[in-house]
Design an enzyme around this catalytic site. Structure first.
Site, PDB file in Angstrom:
ATOM      1  N   GLU A  98      21.103  41.166  54.054  1.00 54.60           N
ATOM      2  CA  GLU A  98      21.014  40.504  52.748  1.00 54.60           C
ATOM      3  C   GLU A  98      20.240  41.460  51.880  1.00 54.60           C
ATOM      4  O   GLU A  98      19.063  41.725  52.142  1.00 54.60           O
ATOM      5  CB  GLU A  98      20.213  39.188  52.825  1.00 54.60           C
ATOM      6  CG  GLU A  98      20.996  37.975  53.229  1.00 54.60           C
ATOM      7  CD  GLU A  98      20.109  36.721  53.273  1.00 54.60           C
ATOM      8  OE1 GLU A  98      19.137  36.615  52.506  1.00 54.60           O
ATOM      9  OE2 GLU A  98      20.410  35.851  54.112  1.00 54.60           O
ATOM     10  N   GLU A 149      17.341  34.757  59.781  1.00 56.19           N
ATOM     11  CA  GLU A 149      15.926  35.137  59.745  1.00 56.19           C
ATOM     12  C   GLU A 149      15.144  34.403  60.827  1.00 56.19           C
ATOM     13  O   GLU A 149      14.136  33.767  60.559  1.00 56.19           O
ATOM     14  CB  GLU A 149      15.348  34.861  58.361  1.00 56.19           C
ATOM     15  CG  GLU A 149      16.088  35.648  57.298  1.00 56.19           C
ATOM     16  CD  GLU A 149      15.416  35.629  55.952  1.00 56.19           C
ATOM     17  OE1 GLU A 149      14.790  34.612  55.629  1.00 56.19           O
ATOM     18  OE2 GLU A 149      15.509  36.640  55.246  1.00 56.19           O
TER      19      GLU A 149
HETATM   20  C1  IPT Z   1      16.509  34.814  52.352  1.00 55.21           C
HETATM   21  C2  IPT Z   1      17.395  33.806  53.071  1.00 55.21           C
HETATM   22  O1  IPT Z   1      17.969  34.333  54.234  1.00 55.21           O
HETATM   23  C3  IPT Z   1      18.468  33.261  52.175  1.00 55.21           C
HETATM   24  O2  IPT Z   1      19.059  32.167  52.781  1.00 55.21           O
HETATM   25  C4  IPT Z   1      17.895  32.880  50.851  1.00 55.21           C
HETATM   26  O3  IPT Z   1      17.006  31.840  51.053  1.00 55.21           O
HETATM   27  C5  IPT Z   1      17.192  34.070  50.237  1.00 55.21           C
HETATM   28  O4  IPT Z   1      16.196  34.507  51.057  1.00 55.21           O
HETATM   29  C6  IPT Z   1      16.489  33.767  48.942  1.00 55.21           C
HETATM   30  O5  IPT Z   1      17.363  33.308  48.017  1.00 55.21           O
HETATM   31  S1  IPT Z   1      14.859  34.768  52.973  1.00 55.21           S
HETATM   32  C7  IPT Z   1      14.011  36.217  52.354  1.00 55.21           C
HETATM   33  C8  IPT Z   1      13.762  36.178  50.929  1.00 55.21           C
HETATM   34  C9  IPT Z   1      12.703  36.273  53.025  1.00 55.21           C
END
Ligand code: IPT
Length: 935
Positions: free
Chosen positions: A267, A178
């Site tokens: 993700e 990110e």
């Molecule tokens: C996303 C992150 O890339 C991951 O590492 C983790 O923190 C996850 O969120 C939340 O558990 S960030 C996204 C929610 C903006």
């Protein structure tokens, strides 16, 4: 000699290379391995949150059995590097072994070594020593650059030797995390250049936050651009306290970022952090099967995405000081499909229904949008795609208003047929038409297709639908086939080459279709629950379908015998669809008596696991600690804290600089002792400390306890955007009369908690580099000379995140070998506690049954006091923090491996009380999260 050694080494590495090298390519539709299209269905796993390598295999096998074909792995820099130049990849850090296991489990790997990973982990994965390195973190500035290159040159070669191009599992390499929040393209480019130089030759990806709008054209094509950018999506938010929410953060459609690459859900939400302390069961509800059915299927058909990585598949535990303190507590269960104790949940069932479909129906890997067939009820709507080569259609049927909660029925006018559909509120179906199902031709079905396989010269297909809903399946034949309804109520009609089956989804219907110019077809048409009871494995003798047991990890068919490696939680039916020559069934070492069914399958019963009683925890002994508080304590070997400068962007409130990190003490508690010659005019001790959320500090003067104060946190409002507070954790302690010794040495002793390091999500450096420990100290202006003491070195097995600097930790009170016989017997729950640190220890013996998986937890009964914080050590491993302010957690998972399942175990609790409390934690007991036979 040297040559001989090199040859030996080469021989040792050879097996990893045994598999054939393969090539990964991609186009606008999908990834391809050796030219074959792949729908990537990955789940995220953090090996560092499960410090028991043999359980990694369990998790990976469970992923595979749910229809995932890939695992996404963050590699945590902080977990491997306790200080600059020092890296550990052994034992619980053996990622080489992890990658081998992924390969053995039949999973591709998305390797995500950061350097920054976020993941609610301390420092977002950046080691705390990076806080003391000059140069902005997550930038191309030189100090940081030297640091992250050091990490990359350690981790990249390990990843590189497991790439698919050398016969390994690694299919993608994800750079940073990110990183749209900063635009240092040189940094993004350098990560990739280092990767290439270290031998990474698979496509490089990155995960962009939230929406594609932040990708500037530079990022798409210029320096820093990766080959396959993807998007992170968490449409359901993290508000677990309100599990009835429905997409508060949007529709969850993964954007297409470029025309030459597949749509990549880098993700996609599969659980949530528990920011509101609602408990993870609520997070699992928030992101439960209904959410999965609607959002995942909607995304699949609307966007045509073919690359998915679900965060998390298995969450695990923030053991030691792994947690970033602002968002999470010890458990990182995440409400994932597989719980922290590795149990399967209804979310796992839904992943299996969807995952099997994605793997079985290959035309999904290449689809274009299609005008959708209409439905005659405006409450429902359809979206469609088709494979341009096969013509196979995928039609999503959902509510027009995604928030609708009603059940609505309609007639779908599709492929020349009128068929009934019915959709519950918060549900959606992906229906298939025009599909070569093995040797059959599926005209269409209003049941969902879970999987199909050619077994013993016939096609076997599993279809499913909502219990009680109508279904129709139409198949094409050259002449009228024979239809035998083996089970359930199904009517059939044949006209003009179409065989039409009509039914209601209830239980499991079985229909055998023979003749008609095709090989036989066995249709198994069930409800959602029936579908979830099937397991599919692919053996050397072809696919095998199993109905029943609680998990099928592997199967083989040899000499008339089907052998299953399966988990069984309770007695029940097991039914196996295998080639007809197989007439015997073995589950593990058990011969299972079977009969042949009219479906041609083998039917038998499973044997339940035996009981696995756990002992009561008795025989506790206690000992008070904190000798550091006493004026006569010898601190001469402690580190002198006399620095006047710091690399931290946060200026100290007083000098010398007392930041724990600056003296090499990065995790857990730190002690300070300040000596001053009193003038007699001092009236208060004024301190300021930063601990991270939920931390505090305790203060003594000349051995007398003065009290405690809350430590500073990231920001007043607790959010990412508010700058760190310049007056973070003030504490003013009046000096009681008669305590000061004018003209003589006076000693201030301070015990400061360090709850973990802030992450650097917004890449502003400020939050990550917020100091820990004292940031200001004065005694009415009288000069104080300070010494500091944190952890006494790095535990060679458990690592740098396991321990802080409590006296007991420095002298091994947490270790199994510590002789505690002289300690006084005491029941923690019934003994009043003074301020300061008190330790409790006990031991217990286990002899859990062989071939059973009995995950054990530690349960704290009663209500914890907000006045104490408990560090829990099992056999020396810091398995968590418990206390009234630390979140809702009352049960702590203690994974096998740390837990000795066949021998003695030692529990030690370090209880830090900030004021006298009438009783310590407890009652404390062991419990089992489950009990399954694993054969
Ligand atoms: C996303 C992150 O890339 C991951 O590492 C983790 O923190 C996850 O969120 C939340 O558990 S960030 C996204 C929610 C903006």
């Amino acid at each position: 000699m040297l040559l001989a050694m090199l040859l030996t080494c080469a021989a040792l590495v050879a097996p990893a290379r045994a598999a054939a090298a393969r090539e990964v390519t991609y186009d606008r539709y999908s990834l391809m391995v050796d030219g074959r299209r792949v729908v990537l269905q990955a789940a995220e796993f953090h090996y560092f949150r499960l410090p028991s390598p043999r359980l990694w295999r369990d998790v990976l096998e469970k992923f595979k059995a749910a229809g995932f074909n890939a695992v996404s792995l963050y590699f945590s820099w902080a977990y491997h590097s306790p200080k600059s130049g020092v890296y550990d990849f052994t034992g619980v850090r053996d990622v080489d072994r992890l990658l081998r296991m992924a390969s053995e489990a039949g999973l591709y790997v998305i390797a995500r070594p950061g350097p920054y990973i976020n993941a609610e982990s301390s420092g977002g994965g950046l080691p705390a020593w990076v806080k003391t390195v000059p140069g902005r973190a997550r930038s191309s500035e030189s100090g940081y650059q030297a640091a992250y290159r050091e990490w990359l040159h350690h981790i990249n070669p390990i990843i590189a030797r497991h790439q698919i191009t050398g016969g390994g599992p690694v299919i993608l390499y994800n750079a940073e995390n990110e990183y749209q929040v900063n635009t240092d393209a040189a940094y993004m480019q350098d990560i990739q250049d280092q990767a290439r130089a270290d031998g990474i030759d698979v496509p490089i990806t990155t995960n962009d936050c939230c929406d594609g709008g932040s990708w500037s054209s530079t990022w798409a094509t210029g320096p820093g651009a990766v080959q396959i950018p993807g998007i992170d999506d968490y449409p359901q938010s993290f508000e677990c306290a309100n599990p009835g929410l429905w997409g508060p953060w949007g529709e969850g459609l993964t954007e297409r970022l470029r025309d030459d690459i597949p749509v990549f859900a880098a993700e996609y939400q599969a659980g949530a952090i528990d920011v509101g302390n609602a408990g993870y069961d609520k997070c699992r509800e928030l992101t439960g099967p209904a959410f999965m059915k609607y959002f995942y299927k909607n995304n699949l058909v609307t966007t045509g995405a073919t690359m998915f990585s679900y965060y998390m598949g298995y969450g695990g535990t923030n053991w030691g000081w792994l947690a970033q303190p602002n968002d999470v507590y010890t458990s990182y269960d995440y409400g994932a499909p597989i719980t922290e104790a590795r149990r399967l949940t209804p979310k796992y069932d839904e992943f299996k229904r969807q995952g099997y479909f994605l793997q079985a129906v290959t035309p999904l890997a290449k689809t274009d949008p299609l005008a959708a067939p209409p439905v005659d009820n405006p409450a429902l709507t359809t979206v469609a795609r088709a494979n341009p080569d096969t013509g196979t259609q995928f039609v999503l049927v959902k509510h027009a208003d995604r928030a609708a909660t009603s059940t609505d029925a309609a007639t779908l006018d599709w492929a020349g047929h009128r068929v009934p559909v019915q959709v519950k509120g918060r549900d959606a179906h992906v229906l298939v038409a025009g599909y070569d199902l093995g040797a059959q031709r599926l005209t269409l079905s209003t049941s969902e297709l879970m999987t199909h396989a050619a077994i013993g010269g016939r096609d076997v297909a599993v279809l499913y639908g909502t219990s009680g809903s109508p279904g129709a399946t139409i198949l094409r034949y050259g002449s009228e086939p024979r239809v035998t309804v083996l089970d359930g109520r199904v009517t059939s009609t044949y006209s003009g080459g179409d065989l039409r089956l009509d039914y209601t989804h209830e239980g499991l219907a079985r229909v055998l279709v023979t003749g008609g110019g095709r090989r036989p077809l066995l249709l198994l048409i069930g409800t959602d629950a029936e579908a979830a009871s099937f397991w599919r494995t692919d053996t050397a003798s072809g696919p095998v379908l199993v109905r029943g047991t609680d998990l099928v990890r592997a199967a083989s068919v040899n000499d008339g015998t089907v052998r299953l490696t399966a988990d069984v939680a309770a007695a029940g039916e097991v039914e196996v669809f295998a080639p007809p020559a197989a007439h015997r069934l073995r589950i593990g070492a058990d011969d299972v008596r079977v009969t042949r069914t009219s479906s041609g399958s083998l039917l038998g019963s499973t044997r339940p696991p035996g009981p696995a009683p756990l002992p009561a925890l008795t025989g506790w002994r206690a000992h008070a600690e904190s000798p550091e508080a006493q004026p006569g304590f010898d601190d001469s070997r402690w580190t002198v804290a006399d620095r006047t400068t710091t690399t931290s962007p946060h200026p100290p409130k007083t000098l010398p600089v007392l930041y724990a990190d600056d003296y090499g003490y990065h995790y857990g508690n730190v002690w300070y002792r300040g000596h001053f010659t009193a003038t007699g005019a001092e009236t208060t001790i004024d301190l300021n400390a930063v601990t991270g959320l939920r931390g505090n500090y305790l203060v003594w003067l000349n051995g007398r306890y003065l009290g405690s104060a809350a430590g500073g946190v990231q920001a007043d409002s607790g959010d990412q955007w508010t700058p760190p507070n310049p007056d973070p954790g003030p504490g003013h302690f009046a000096i009681p009369s008669g305590l000061l010794k004018p003209g003589a040495d006076n000693v201030i002793a301070v015990l400061v908690a360090n709850m973990g390091h802030n992450d650097d999500w917004i890449a502003d450096d400020l939050r990550f580099k917020q100091p820990r420990g004292l940031v200001g100290a004065s005694a009415g202006g009288t000069p104080i000379s300070w010494r500091i003491q944190g952890a006494a070195g790095v535990d060679p097995v458990r690592g740098g995140l396991n321990n802080g600097g409590l006296y007991g930790e420095r002298t091994g009170w947490h270790l199994p070998t510590y002789p505690d016989k002289s300690w006084k017997p005491a029941n923690p729950a019934a003994t009043p506690l003074p301020p300061g640190v008190t330790w409790y220890r006990t031991s217990f013996r286990l002899d859990l049954p062989a071939n059973q998986d009995v995950p054990v937890g530690l349960r704290f009964g009663g209500e914890p006091s907000p006045a104490y914080l408990v560090q829990i050590f099992l056999n020396g491993w810091n398995v968590g923090q418990y206390g009234g302010d630390i979140g809702p957690q009352r049960e702590f998972s203690v994974p096998a491996g740390l837990l000795n399942e066949h021998g003695t175990n030692t529990l030690a609790l370090a209880v830090t009380a900030e004021q006298p409390v009438p009783a310590g934690p407890g009652p404390i007991s062991l419990f089992a999260y489950g009990n399954v036979r694993v054969d």
